[in-house]
Design an enzyme around this catalytic site. Structure first.
Site, short mmCIF file in Angstrom:
data_model
loop_
_atom_site.label_atom_id
_atom_site.label_comp_id
_atom_site.label_asym_id
_atom_site.label_seq_id
_atom_site.Cartn_x
_atom_site.Cartn_y
_atom_site.Cartn_z
N HIS A 17 -48.87 26.31 0.31
CA HIS A 17 -47.74 25.39 0.49
C HIS A 17 -46.47 26.16 0.86
CE1 HIS A 17 -49.95 22.81 -2.72
NE2 HIS A 17 -50.07 22.15 -1.59
N LYS A 42 -56.76 11.77 -8.76
CA LYS A 42 -56.80 11.53 -10.21
C LYS A 42 -55.50 12.04 -10.84
CE LYS A 42 -59.68 15.48 -11.77
NZ LYS A 42 -58.95 16.56 -11.30
N ARG A 91 -55.51 22.71 6.97
CA ARG A 91 -56.38 23.83 6.66
C ARG A 91 -57.63 23.84 7.53
NH1 ARG A 91 -55.76 22.49 0.51
NH2 ARG A 91 -55.46 20.56 1.63
N SER A 129 -54.59 23.39 -4.48
CA SER A 129 -54.16 23.33 -5.88
C SER A 129 -55.38 23.19 -6.79
CB SER A 129 -53.23 22.15 -6.09
OG SER A 129 -52.08 22.30 -5.31
P1 ADP Z 1 -53.81 20.00 -2.17
O1 ADP Z 1 -53.92 19.18 -3.41
O2 ADP Z 1 -54.88 19.75 -1.16
O3 ADP Z 1 -53.57 21.46 -2.42
P2 ADP Z 1 -51.24 18.67 -1.51
O4 ADP Z 1 -51.40 17.20 -1.57
O5 ADP Z 1 -50.34 19.27 -2.53
O6 ADP Z 1 -52.56 19.48 -1.41
O7 ADP Z 1 -50.78 19.10 -0.05
C1 ADP Z 1 -49.56 18.86 0.56
C2 ADP Z 1 -49.63 19.30 2.00
O8 ADP Z 1 -49.83 20.71 2.06
C3 ADP Z 1 -50.75 18.67 2.83
O9 ADP Z 1 -50.25 18.46 4.14
C4 ADP Z 1 -51.82 19.75 2.81
O10 ADP Z 1 -52.66 19.66 3.94
C5 ADP Z 1 -50.96 20.99 2.86
N1 ADP Z 1 -51.62 22.17 2.30
C6 ADP Z 1 -52.19 22.30 1.08
N2 ADP Z 1 -52.70 23.54 0.91
C7 ADP Z 1 -52.45 24.21 2.07
C8 ADP Z 1 -52.76 25.54 2.56
N3 ADP Z 1 -53.46 26.39 1.82
N4 ADP Z 1 -52.35 25.87 3.80
C9 ADP Z 1 -51.68 24.97 4.55
N5 ADP Z 1 -51.37 23.71 4.17
C10 ADP Z 1 -51.75 23.34 2.95
#
Ligand code: ADP
Length: 162
Positions: A17, A42, A91, A129
């Site tokens: 992120h 969830k 990703r 995450s």
């Molecule tokens: P997650 O629960 O999948 O980690 P989030 O809902 O917090 O993700 O993700 C927020 C945004 O960040 C989304 O657009 C997601 O595609 C992007 N994102 C999450 N992890 C990464 C990563 N490792 N590299 C690039 N973008 C990411």
């Protein structure tokens, strides 16, 4: 002013992120990171306040990054920011399908709202995450995945359930 709104659960924020936030802060005049209540996922591990506090801590060095939270409909909420684009990180092809659908739906709901995608950096391709939470709760080392400023707090919470 070019503003990007970067929405997500950030439960917790990862180096993946942060990489997107850092690159976006170099492209846009302002980046508004918004921690959302995601009804599809969830119950989050970290509260909305905790997720925002982590985001604040890891973005202090970026003067044009602002942290917000919302439990509203994103396509409506962005109107409070003004003229902006939505920013999403990609990703893999598996991200693309649902992100593409969300982008089209958001534009239906708010015809002025465009979505832009930034591809992940190679080293964060596998990072999410949920992977961080799984590794840490089993006692694994998450220091490569989570920004240093919040590592101890995240580890403590995931291991001890504090
Ligand atoms: P997650 O629960 O999948 O980690 P989030 O809902 O917090 O993700 O993700 C927020 C945004 O960040 C989304 O657009 C997601 O595609 C992007 N994102 C999450 N992890 C990464 C990563 N490792 N590299 C690039 N973008 C990411």
């Amino acid at each position: 002013m070019k503003i990007a709104v970067y929405p997500g659960s950030f439960d917790p924020v990862t180096k993946g992120h942060l990489d997107i936030i850092e690159r976006a802060s170099g492209i846009f005049d302002k980046v508004v990171v918004v921690a959302m209540v995601n009804r599809k996922k969830k119950k989050p591990t970290f509260s909305l306040d905790e997720r925002c506090a982590f985001l604040e801590k890891v973005t202090t060095s970026f003067s044009n990054v602002e942290i917000k939270s919302s439990d509203a409909l994103l396509a409506e909420w962005v109107k409070s920011v003004g003229d902006c684009v939505l920013l999403k990180g990609l990703r893999a092809v598996s991200d693309f399908e649902s992100e593409f659908q969300q982008a089209l739906i958001n534009r239906k709901l708010n015809p002025k709202l465009e979505t832009l995608f930034l591809p992940t950096s190679e080293e964060h391709l596998y990072l999410s995450s949920s992977v961080v939470k799984e590794i840490s709760s089993l006692g694994g080392d998450i220091s490569q995945f989570v920004p240093e400023e919040i590592l101890e707090d995240v580890q403590k919470r995931l291991l001890g359930g504090e």
